[in-house]
Write an enzyme that holds these catalytic residues in place. Structure first.
Site, short mmCIF file in Angstrom:
data_model
loop_
_atom_site.label_atom_id
_atom_site.label_comp_id
_atom_site.label_asym_id
_atom_site.label_seq_id
_atom_site.Cartn_x
_atom_site.Cartn_y
_atom_site.Cartn_z
N ASP A 114 94.42 55.58 28.79
CA ASP A 114 93.91 54.30 28.28
C ASP A 114 94.16 54.03 26.80
O ASP A 114 93.96 52.91 26.32
CB ASP A 114 92.41 54.15 28.61
CG ASP A 114 91.56 55.29 28.06
OD1 ASP A 114 91.90 55.87 27.02
OD2 ASP A 114 90.51 55.59 28.70
N HIS A 129 98.90 62.87 31.02
CA HIS A 129 99.17 62.07 32.21
C HIS A 129 99.81 60.72 31.88
O HIS A 129 99.76 59.80 32.70
CB HIS A 129 97.88 61.88 33.03
CG HIS A 129 97.41 63.15 33.67
ND1 HIS A 129 96.13 63.32 34.18
CD2 HIS A 129 98.04 64.34 33.88
CE1 HIS A 129 96.01 64.55 34.67
NE2 HIS A 129 97.15 65.19 34.50
N ALA A 241 79.07 61.62 26.97
CA ALA A 241 79.92 61.96 25.83
C ALA A 241 79.52 61.13 24.62
O ALA A 241 79.49 61.62 23.49
CB ALA A 241 81.39 61.71 26.19
C1 BJW Z 1 80.90 61.63 32.16
C2 BJW Z 1 80.46 60.37 31.84
C3 BJW Z 1 79.99 60.19 30.54
C4 BJW Z 1 81.11 60.28 33.86
N1 BJW Z 1 80.00 61.22 29.69
N2 BJW Z 1 80.89 62.65 31.31
C5 BJW Z 1 95.68 72.49 45.31
C6 BJW Z 1 95.15 73.30 44.32
C7 BJW Z 1 95.51 73.11 42.98
C8 BJW Z 1 96.40 72.11 42.63
C9 BJW Z 1 96.92 71.32 43.62
C10 BJW Z 1 96.57 71.51 44.94
N3 BJW Z 1 97.23 70.58 45.69
C11 BJW Z 1 97.98 69.80 44.85
C12 BJW Z 1 97.80 70.27 43.60
C13 BJW Z 1 98.42 69.72 42.37
C14 BJW Z 1 97.76 68.43 41.91
C15 BJW Z 1 96.26 68.63 41.88
O1 BJW Z 1 95.69 69.14 40.93
N4 BJW Z 1 95.55 68.20 42.94
C16 BJW Z 1 94.11 68.44 43.05
C17 BJW Z 1 93.37 67.10 43.07
C18 BJW Z 1 93.87 69.24 44.28
N5 BJW Z 1 98.28 68.18 40.60
C19 BJW Z 1 99.43 67.52 40.39
O2 BJW Z 1 100.08 67.07 41.31
C20 BJW Z 1 99.93 67.43 38.97
N6 BJW Z 1 101.29 67.80 38.92
C21 BJW Z 1 101.71 69.01 39.27
O3 BJW Z 1 100.95 69.88 39.64
O4 BJW Z 1 103.06 69.15 39.18
C22 BJW Z 1 103.66 70.35 39.64
C23 BJW Z 1 105.14 70.15 39.54
C24 BJW Z 1 105.88 71.00 38.76
C25 BJW Z 1 107.27 70.83 38.67
C26 BJW Z 1 107.87 69.78 39.37
C27 BJW Z 1 107.12 68.92 40.13
C28 BJW Z 1 105.74 69.10 40.21
C29 BJW Z 1 99.85 65.98 38.47
C30 BJW Z 1 98.46 65.46 38.41
C31 BJW Z 1 98.48 63.98 38.02
C32 BJW Z 1 97.10 63.35 38.08
N7 BJW Z 1 97.26 61.95 37.91
C33 BJW Z 1 96.07 61.12 37.76
C34 BJW Z 1 96.53 59.64 37.64
C35 BJW Z 1 97.12 59.43 36.25
C36 BJW Z 1 97.59 58.05 36.03
C37 BJW Z 1 96.47 57.04 36.11
O5 BJW Z 1 95.52 57.07 35.32
O6 BJW Z 1 96.56 56.20 37.01
O7 BJW Z 1 95.34 61.51 36.61
S1 BJW Z 1 94.89 61.31 39.08
C38 BJW Z 1 93.46 61.19 38.05
O8 BJW Z 1 92.76 62.47 37.99
C39 BJW Z 1 94.00 60.96 36.64
C40 BJW Z 1 93.08 61.79 35.81
O9 BJW Z 1 93.67 62.08 34.55
C41 BJW Z 1 92.87 63.00 36.67
C42 BJW Z 1 91.64 63.79 36.32
O10 BJW Z 1 90.48 63.04 36.50
P1 BJW Z 1 89.30 63.12 35.42
O11 BJW Z 1 89.78 62.58 34.14
O12 BJW Z 1 88.74 64.48 35.42
O13 BJW Z 1 88.29 62.03 35.99
P2 BJW Z 1 87.21 62.17 37.19
O14 BJW Z 1 86.88 60.81 37.62
O15 BJW Z 1 87.66 63.13 38.21
O16 BJW Z 1 85.95 62.83 36.49
C43 BJW Z 1 85.14 62.13 35.54
C44 BJW Z 1 84.11 63.12 35.03
O17 BJW Z 1 83.37 62.50 33.99
C45 BJW Z 1 83.08 63.54 36.09
O18 BJW Z 1 82.91 64.94 36.02
C46 BJW Z 1 81.78 62.83 35.67
O19 BJW Z 1 80.62 63.63 35.95
C47 BJW Z 1 81.99 62.72 34.19
N8 BJW Z 1 81.34 61.60 33.52
N9 BJW Z 1 80.59 59.57 33.00
C48 BJW Z 1 80.46 62.45 30.15
N10 BJW Z 1 79.53 58.98 30.16
#
Ligand code: BJW
Ligand code: ZN
Length: 249
Positions: A114, A129, A241
């Site tokens: 963002d 990301h 936060a």
């Molecule tokens: C507050 C609050 C307040 C609320 N104060 N707190 C199995 C095991 C392990 C890994 C994998 C698996 N199967 C597949 C994978 C890999 C996969 C992955 O991790 N999947 C899991 C979900 C299982 N990962 C990938 O694919 C990554 N790439 C990769 O591994 O590549 C390997 C590779 C190597 C070489 C060649 C090819 C490939 C890529 C991951 C990309 C993630 N993309 C997104 C979208 C980004 C674009 C967009 O914004 O549209 O990224 S998905 C989404 O999730 C976004 C975020 O950055 C990401 C993380 O989410 P985040 O930021 O943690 O948000 P939330 O909503 O989950 O959590 C919010 C938190 O805030 C909560 O805890 C609340 O409690 C808290 N909160 N209000 C403080 N006021």
């Protein structure tokens, strides 16, 4: 747990004396700015989850649907302002770099697309990301900034005629190489890592906290909910936060 989990004074002491801080942020830090998170309540857009939309397969199947989601989010982000959490991290960077006279003393690593950290004044932000204001051509590969809200054309196209895609990292895609390398090194060398507003379930980003911990860093979690990292953390602050981070200063 080597410290009392809610000991803000203790964390403040460490943060203000150490020569190496890494911060990992996620969508939760922007929640108080009105930007929806991905998971948990309010994490859905029209019944779709991030796992349904943030993939190359979803884009191949229905680029218009995926772009509608991004167009909606770009509209929200355009209106959003950095909150006290973003501002506190920008101030902490200034303080730390000033005190240590060393750019590497403070590294802000974000999963967010963002741009609110930069708008709050953070100087060096590693965006793992990507950036929601960048578009990339699926044909010629050209990358450019696009500030249009709402987009005139859905899905948007490049001058070359091919579809444009958001300049972000989807599931199954590699993270940007330089940002990742720098984030990895910063995490490995950090003496303390703050993990703010991330569910810590998406890898490899979440693995940086585990890496930092294994390399000897103290870990502080700031989150309104539980995370899988809590049991390994030295401090866990269960709050927003925007309210918690300013207390560090
Ligand atoms: C507050 C609050 C307040 C609320 N104060 N707190 C199995 C095991 C392990 C890994 C994998 C698996 N199967 C597949 C994978 C890999 C996969 C992955 O991790 N999947 C899991 C979900 C299982 N990962 C990938 O694919 C990554 N790439 C990769 O591994 O590549 C390997 C590779 C190597 C070489 C060649 C090819 C490939 C890529 C991951 C990309 C993630 N993309 C997104 C979208 C980004 C674009 C967009 O914004 O549209 O990224 S998905 C989404 O999730 C976004 C975020 O950055 C990401 C993380 O989410 P985040 O930021 O943690 O948000 P939330 O909503 O989950 O959590 C919010 C938190 O805030 C909560 O805890 C609340 O409690 C808290 N909160 N209000 C403080 N006021
Ligand atoms: Zn093109």
């Amino acid at each position: 747990m080597t410290q009392a989990p809610f000991d803000m004074m203790g964390l403040r002491q460490v943060v203000h004396t150490t020569d190496s801080i890494a911060v990992l942020t996620g969508a939760g830090i922007s929640a108080e700015s009105g930007v929806p998170t991905f998971r948990g309540t309010g994490g859905l857009w029209r019944d779709y989850s991030a796992e349904d939309l943030a993939t190359p397969e979803a884009f191949a199947r229905n680029p218009r649907l995926v772009w509608e989601w991004y167009d909606w989010r770009r509209g929200i982000i355009r209106q959003a302002q950095p909150n006290p959490g973003h501002l506190a991290l920008a101030a902490l960077e200034q303080q730390t770099v000033g005190r240590c006279a060393n750019d590497a003393s403070f590294t802000l690593i974000t999963q967010n697309v963002d741009g609110l950290h930069e708008r709050a004044g953070s100087r060096s932000v590693l965006k793992l990301h990507g950036d929601i204001w960048l578009v990339r051509c699926t044909g010629c590969g050209a990358v450019e900034r696009n500030d249009e809200v709402p987009l005139r054309e859905l899905p948007p196209r490049c001058r070359c005629g091919a579809l444009l895609r958001p300049g972000v990292v989807w599931f199954g895609e590699p993270l940007p190489r330089t940002e990742w390398a720098r984030a990895y090194e910063a995490s490995r060398h950090a003496r303390v890592m703050l993990v703010v507003g991330t569910s810590a379930v998406v890898y490899p980003a979440a693995g940086l906290a585990e890496l930092a911990r294994a390399a000897g860093a103290k870990l502080a979690i700031i989150n309104t909910g539980e995370t899988p990292l809590d049991s390994a953390a030295d401090w866990v602050f269960r709050g927003t936060a925007g309210e918690t981070l300013p207390q560090l200063l």
